[in-house]
Design a protein around this motif. Structure first.
Motif, PDB file in Angstrom:
ATOM      1  N   ARG A  55      -3.426   1.193  -2.070  1.00 54.04           N
ATOM      2  CA  ARG A  55      -2.583   2.124  -1.302  1.00 54.04           C
ATOM      3  C   ARG A  55      -3.301   3.454  -1.083  1.00 54.04           C
ATOM      4  NH1 ARG A  55       1.194   0.045  -4.895  1.00 54.04           N
ATOM      5  NH2 ARG A  55       1.313   1.984  -6.077  1.00 54.04           N
ATOM      6  N   LEU A  56      -3.919   3.986  -2.143  1.00 48.56           N
ATOM      7  CA  LEU A  56      -4.610   5.269  -2.005  1.00 48.56           C
ATOM      8  C   LEU A  56      -5.818   5.147  -1.081  1.00 48.56           C
ATOM      9  CD1 LEU A  56      -4.402   6.566  -5.694  1.00 48.56           C
ATOM     10  CD2 LEU A  56      -3.009   7.274  -3.728  1.00 48.56           C
ATOM     11  N   ALA A  57      -6.482   4.008  -1.112  1.00 41.18           N
ATOM     12  CA  ALA A  57      -7.618   3.787  -0.203  1.00 41.18           C
ATOM     13  C   ALA A  57      -7.132   3.665   1.232  1.00 41.18           C
ATOM     14  CB  ALA A  57      -8.394   2.538  -0.624  1.00 41.18           C
ATOM     15  N   SER A  58      -6.020   2.981   1.444  1.00 43.09           N
ATOM     16  CA  SER A  58      -5.503   2.829   2.814  1.00 43.09           C
ATOM     17  C   SER A  58      -5.036   4.171   3.383  1.00 43.09           C
ATOM     18  CB  SER A  58      -4.374   1.803   2.856  1.00 43.09           C
ATOM     19  OG  SER A  58      -3.203   2.304   2.261  1.00 43.09           O
ATOM     20  N   GLU A  59      -4.674   5.092   2.501  1.00 46.33           N
ATOM     21  CA  GLU A  59      -4.285   6.443   2.941  1.00 46.33           C
ATOM     22  C   GLU A  59      -5.487   7.367   3.082  1.00 46.33           C
ATOM     23  OE1 GLU A  59      -1.007   8.052   0.678  1.00 46.33           O
ATOM     24  OE2 GLU A  59      -0.151   6.054   0.441  1.00 46.33           O
ATOM     25  N   GLY A  60      -6.674   6.843   2.804  1.00 49.29           N
ATOM     26  CA  GLY A  60      -7.893   7.632   2.961  1.00 49.29           C
ATOM     27  C   GLY A  60      -8.141   8.637   1.854  1.00 49.29           C
ATOM     28  N   LEU A  61      -7.542   8.415   0.684  1.00 45.05           N
ATOM     29  CA  LEU A  61      -7.674   9.365  -0.416  1.00 45.05           C
ATOM     30  C   LEU A  61      -8.771   8.984  -1.407  1.00 45.05           C
ATOM     31  CD1 LEU A  61      -3.875   9.977  -1.024  1.00 45.05           C
ATOM     32  CD2 LEU A  61      -5.490  11.444   0.213  1.00 45.05           C
TER      33      LEU A  61
END
Length: 163
Positions: A55-61
């Protein structure tokens, strides 16, 4: 009470409720952390941590990179957006602590810090637990980290320990 306020404040500055704030702060503290060690630090199962990382990767974080010593392991790093989000999380933490401890004078703060350091050192069990203890720590401001020092006294270095 202050701990509850920290969780509320940091979660409100994270992209989602739950351990996302801790994950962002911990990755700022220890870039290149593996999913296994991040799971320990944020108190999730391995599958739960994989979903959080997704999820954090998909949000670019955060981003996954190859690990320096283990080709099967992915190292986790904050992106520039993740660094900004982590800074917001840690700033909210700092504000809660400052407000909560504002009633103490400098001498009382010194006593509290000395006692807290002794308790932290005594309660530290191992390297893995150190990530859990420090998950919402602003590592840059903790120039004399009692956890790092205690690990060092025990012959463990977080910078070179295998993950």
């Amino acid at each position: 009470m202050i701990g509850d306020d920290i969780v509320r404040a940091t979660t409100s500055h994270a992209p989602e409720a739950g351990p996302a704030a801790s994950a962002l702060a911990l990755l700022a503290h220890k870039p290149g952390l593996s999913i296994r060690m991040l799971a320990v630090g944020v108190g999730l199962s391995h599958p739960g941590t994989v979903r959080l990382v997704d999820r954090l990767a998909s949000e670019g974080l955060i981003e996954r990179r190859g690990h320096t010593t283990d080709g099967r392991t992915r190292a986790l790093y904050l992106t520039s957006a993740g660094e900004t989000a982590s800074a917001d999380v840690l700033a909210s933490r700092d504000q809660v602590i400052a407000e909560g401890l504002s009633v103490l004078n400098p001498a009382e703060m010194k006593v509290l810090c000395d006692m807290a350091e002794r308790v932290l050192r005594a309660r530290l069990e191992n390297l893995e637990q150190s990530y859990r203890i420090c998950r919402l720590c602003c590592y840059e401001d903790c120039s004399n980290c009692p956890i790092d020092d205690e690990l060092h006294k025990r012959g463990v270095d977080r910078e070179t320990a295998h993950e």
